[in-house]
Design a protein around this motif. Structure first.
Motif, PDB file in Angstrom:
ATOM      1  N   GLY A 194      16.801   2.081 -10.126  1.00  0.00           N
ATOM      2  CA  GLY A 194      16.337   1.467 -11.363  1.00  0.00           C
ATOM      3  C   GLY A 194      15.967   2.485 -12.406  1.00  0.00           C
ATOM      4  O   GLY A 194      16.459   2.470 -13.534  1.00  0.00           O
ATOM      5  N   VAL A 195      15.080   3.437 -12.011  1.00  0.00           N
ATOM      6  CA  VAL A 195      14.513   4.403 -12.957  1.00  0.00           C
ATOM      7  C   VAL A 195      14.367   5.758 -12.286  1.00  0.00           C
ATOM      8  O   VAL A 195      13.879   5.855 -11.146  1.00  0.00           O
ATOM      9  CB  VAL A 195      13.121   3.949 -13.449  1.00  0.00           C
ATOM     10  CG1 VAL A 195      12.529   4.976 -14.403  1.00  0.00           C
ATOM     11  CG2 VAL A 195      13.194   2.576 -14.115  1.00  0.00           C
ATOM     12  N   ASN A 216      14.455   6.169  -3.020  1.00  0.00           N
ATOM     13  CA  ASN A 216      13.633   5.453  -3.991  1.00  0.00           C
ATOM     14  C   ASN A 216      14.477   4.533  -4.873  1.00  0.00           C
ATOM     15  O   ASN A 216      14.737   4.805  -6.038  1.00  0.00           O
ATOM     16  CB  ASN A 216      12.835   6.429  -4.856  1.00  0.00           C
ATOM     17  CG  ASN A 216      11.822   7.234  -4.058  1.00  0.00           C
ATOM     18  OD1 ASN A 216      11.488   6.886  -2.933  1.00  0.00           O
ATOM     19  ND2 ASN A 216      11.339   8.315  -4.630  1.00  0.00           N
ATOM     20  N   GLY A 217      14.906   3.444  -4.286  1.00  0.00           N
ATOM     21  CA  GLY A 217      15.836   2.551  -4.961  1.00  0.00           C
ATOM     22  C   GLY A 217      15.317   1.957  -6.246  1.00  0.00           C
ATOM     23  O   GLY A 217      16.084   1.690  -7.163  1.00  0.00           O
ATOM     24  N   GLY A 218      14.009   1.763  -6.355  1.00  0.00           N
ATOM     25  CA  GLY A 218      13.467   1.125  -7.543  1.00  0.00           C
ATOM     26  C   GLY A 218      13.070   2.094  -8.625  1.00  0.00           C
ATOM     27  O   GLY A 218      13.603   2.082  -9.729  1.00  0.00           O
ATOM     28  N   PHE A 219      12.116   2.986  -8.308  1.00  0.00           N
ATOM     29  CA  PHE A 219      11.504   3.845  -9.337  1.00  0.00           C
ATOM     30  C   PHE A 219      11.155   5.173  -8.703  1.00  0.00           C
ATOM     31  O   PHE A 219      10.488   5.228  -7.677  1.00  0.00           O
ATOM     32  CB  PHE A 219      10.235   3.176  -9.870  1.00  0.00           C
ATOM     33  CG  PHE A 219       9.613   3.848 -11.067  1.00  0.00           C
ATOM     34  CD1 PHE A 219       9.718   3.261 -12.324  1.00  0.00           C
ATOM     35  CD2 PHE A 219       8.920   5.046 -10.950  1.00  0.00           C
ATOM     36  CE1 PHE A 219       9.141   3.873 -13.429  1.00  0.00           C
ATOM     37  CE2 PHE A 219       8.339   5.650 -12.044  1.00  0.00           C
ATOM     38  CZ  PHE A 219       8.449   5.068 -13.302  1.00  0.00           C
ATOM     39  N   THR A 220      11.597   6.260  -9.331  1.00  0.00           N
ATOM     40  CA  THR A 220      11.233   7.574  -8.834  1.00  0.00           C
ATOM     41  C   THR A 220      11.016   8.538  -9.986  1.00  0.00           C
ATOM     42  O   THR A 220      11.573   8.365 -11.066  1.00  0.00           O
ATOM     43  CB  THR A 220      12.312   8.130  -7.878  1.00  0.00           C
ATOM     44  OG1 THR A 220      11.818   9.300  -7.229  1.00  0.00           O
ATOM     45  CG2 THR A 220      13.581   8.465  -8.625  1.00  0.00           C
ATOM     46  N   VAL A 221      10.198   9.532  -9.739  1.00  0.00           N
ATOM     47  CA  VAL A 221       9.980  10.595 -10.716  1.00  0.00           C
ATOM     48  C   VAL A 221      10.143  11.930 -10.010  1.00  0.00           C
ATOM     49  O   VAL A 221      10.064  12.027  -8.785  1.00  0.00           O
ATOM     50  CB  VAL A 221       8.584  10.522 -11.372  1.00  0.00           C
ATOM     51  CG1 VAL A 221       8.384   9.189 -12.061  1.00  0.00           C
ATOM     52  CG2 VAL A 221       7.484  10.770 -10.359  1.00  0.00           C
ATOM     53  N   ILE A 253       9.357   2.678  -4.571  1.00  0.00           N
ATOM     54  CA  ILE A 253       8.675   3.514  -5.553  1.00  0.00           C
ATOM     55  C   ILE A 253       8.110   4.763  -4.892  1.00  0.00           C
ATOM     56  O   ILE A 253       7.592   4.716  -3.783  1.00  0.00           O
ATOM     57  CB  ILE A 253       7.549   2.711  -6.238  1.00  0.00           C
ATOM     58  CG1 ILE A 253       6.965   3.468  -7.423  1.00  0.00           C
ATOM     59  CG2 ILE A 253       6.480   2.310  -5.261  1.00  0.00           C
ATOM     60  CD1 ILE A 253       6.046   2.597  -8.266  1.00  0.00           C
ATOM     61  N   GLY A 254       8.260   5.908  -5.543  1.00  0.00           N
ATOM     62  CA  GLY A 254       7.717   7.143  -5.004  1.00  0.00           C
ATOM     63  C   GLY A 254       8.144   8.321  -5.836  1.00  0.00           C
ATOM     64  O   GLY A 254       8.921   8.185  -6.778  1.00  0.00           O
ATOM     65  N   ILE A 264       3.971   8.869  -2.229  1.00  0.00           N
ATOM     66  CA  ILE A 264       3.742   7.596  -2.901  1.00  0.00           C
ATOM     67  C   ILE A 264       3.123   7.843  -4.270  1.00  0.00           C
ATOM     68  O   ILE A 264       2.246   8.680  -4.437  1.00  0.00           O
ATOM     69  CB  ILE A 264       2.826   6.709  -2.040  1.00  0.00           C
ATOM     70  CG1 ILE A 264       3.550   6.346  -0.725  1.00  0.00           C
ATOM     71  CG2 ILE A 264       2.423   5.446  -2.775  1.00  0.00           C
ATOM     72  CD1 ILE A 264       2.665   5.631   0.271  1.00  0.00           C
ATOM     73  N   MET A 265       3.573   7.083  -5.249  1.00  0.00           N
ATOM     74  CA  MET A 265       3.030   7.201  -6.601  1.00  0.00           C
ATOM     75  C   MET A 265       1.552   6.795  -6.612  1.00  0.00           C
ATOM     76  O   MET A 265       1.152   5.833  -5.979  1.00  0.00           O
ATOM     77  CB  MET A 265       3.799   6.299  -7.558  1.00  0.00           C
ATOM     78  CG  MET A 265       5.259   6.668  -7.722  1.00  0.00           C
ATOM     79  SD  MET A 265       5.480   8.122  -8.730  1.00  0.00           S
ATOM     80  CE  MET A 265       4.952   7.491 -10.319  1.00  0.00           C
ATOM     81  N   THR A 266       0.748   7.526  -7.366  1.00  0.00           N
ATOM     82  CA  THR A 266      -0.676   7.231  -7.452  1.00  0.00           C
ATOM     83  C   THR A 266      -1.117   6.838  -8.856  1.00  0.00           C
ATOM     84  O   THR A 266      -2.290   6.530  -9.069  1.00  0.00           O
ATOM     85  CB  THR A 266      -1.501   8.461  -7.013  1.00  0.00           C
ATOM     86  OG1 THR A 266      -1.173   9.563  -7.872  1.00  0.00           O
ATOM     87  CG2 THR A 266      -1.217   8.828  -5.568  1.00  0.00           C
TER      88      THR A 266
END
Length: 360
Positions: A194-195, A216-221, A253-254, A264-266
């Motif tokens: 996704g992102v 991280n199929g949905g959201f990753t940074v 997400i991660g 994991i995103m915080t």
């Protein structure tokens, strides 16, 4: 087959302030060589292109369909264009005055190792647009750089061979904003179906669902961005995404370290995802309670109904933001209708109040 002319040409070069191009099909623009941007349209003045079809144009550089450094693109279809470097459909840069509104940006391509199949946005605002079925090496739907804002947009069924199937946030500075955006059914070959984000940005009331990537199929940074506690997410739903690389990879997400899931995103709050800490700053990890979750992932996603059921833990549990007093959701409904704002792109609409008549 391509129908480009044998000679290099651009269809429109708009340099006059307040000019209007309306109701035309703009096609077969073809530009080669360095420094030639905007295969169909080059707009460098505060002008307007509206109710046009911009399709089948090509540039070896930026903006296969249109390149803007100022002006407005309104109620247009930008389809089937190609760029050699970036912005297969639309490239807007160098000015906060750029506006892209109520447009369909679909089926465009950034070629080879390029980025931003549908759009490349450096500055300006994109509102009420559908960005779909675009392809690139990174950022199949969009590459976002610097202070670009996206409001009530849908990024759906885009694909990249690298990172960011729907959206790729470049590592250049700036602060992007994504508000009330549906990011669904996108695919990436590496990270972030996704992102993928590499810089500061804010995601507000976004629904990120049904995307697919190796990690991280949905959201990753990037790990670097995560260490800076950016980007941030608030009132978002990141659920039912797919990671294909290994069972240990985070699906939704991660942040990513080299060749692995970093953690994991915080810095998401008042949001819903299985990989957020439940109860921390308003987060919930239980299922969001969509009307229907749909089936499949990535560009094979069959869409569900992403409005919230009455039993959803995401109803009335978001936090109020300054824009909500006069803001609307993706349907155009008033944003706050219950005890508080809902998470995700849709606000649950309350029944209309009736009139009670007493007869004695």
């Amino acid at each position: 087959r391509n129908m480009y002319p044998l000679t290099t040409n651009r269809v429109f070069n708009i340099t006059a302030a307040n000019a209007i191009v309306e109701g035309l099909t703009i096609t077969n623009g073809y530009l080669t060589g360095s420094g030639n941007h905007g295969g169909g349209v080059l707009m460098s003045a505060n002008s307007t292109v509206r109710k046009c079809r911009i399709n089948g144009n090509y540039t070896a550089q930026y903006g296969g369909g249109i390149r803007m450094t100022s002006g407005k693109l309104i109620d247009c279809t930008v389809q089937g264009n190609r760029a050699g470097v970036s912005g297969g459909g639309v490239n807007a840069e160098n000015s906060t005055a750029c506006l892209v509104s109520n447009c369909l940006i679909s089926g465009n391509q950034a070629l080879t190792t390029a980025s931003g199949g549908g759009m490349r946005m450096e500055y300006g605002t994109t509102a009420n647009c559908v960005i779909s079925n675009n392809t690139a090496a990174s950022g199949g739907g969009l590459i976002q750089i610097y202070a670009a804002t996206f409001i009530n947009c849908q990024f759906v069924h885009n694909a990249s061979t690298g990172a960011g199937g729907g959206i790729y946030g470049g590592t250049s500075g700036g602060y992007g904003v994504f508000r009330n955006c549906l990011i669904a059914g996108n695919s990436a070959g590496t990270y972030g179906g996704g992102v993928w984000m590499g810089h500061e940005s804010a995601f507000e009331n976004c629904t990120i669902v049904g995307n697919s990537a190796a990690t991280n199929g949905g959201f990753t940074v990037s790990q670097e961005a995560a260490l800076l506690n950016s980007p941030t997410g608030i009132n978002c739903i990141v659920y039912y995404n797919q990671a294909t690389n290994a069972a240990a990879e985070l699906a939704d997400i991660g942040f990513t370290a080299t060749n692995s899931t970093g953690g994991i995103m915080t810095n998401f709050s008042y949001s819903c995802s299985p990989y957020l800490v439940a109860g921390q700053a308003g987060n919930v990890s239980s299922t969001p309670g969509f009307g229907a979750i749909g089936s499949g992932y990535g560009t094979n996603l069959v869409f569900g109904n992403y409005h919230l059921m009455s039993s959803s833990p995401c109803r009335d549990t978001g936090t109020e933001l300054s824009w909500m007093a006069s803001g609307v959701d993706l349907d155009g409904a008033d944003r706050i209708q219950g005890l508080g704002p809902d998470m995700g792109v849709y606000e649950t609409t309350l029944p209309s109040r009736g009139t009670i008549v007493f007869v004695q």
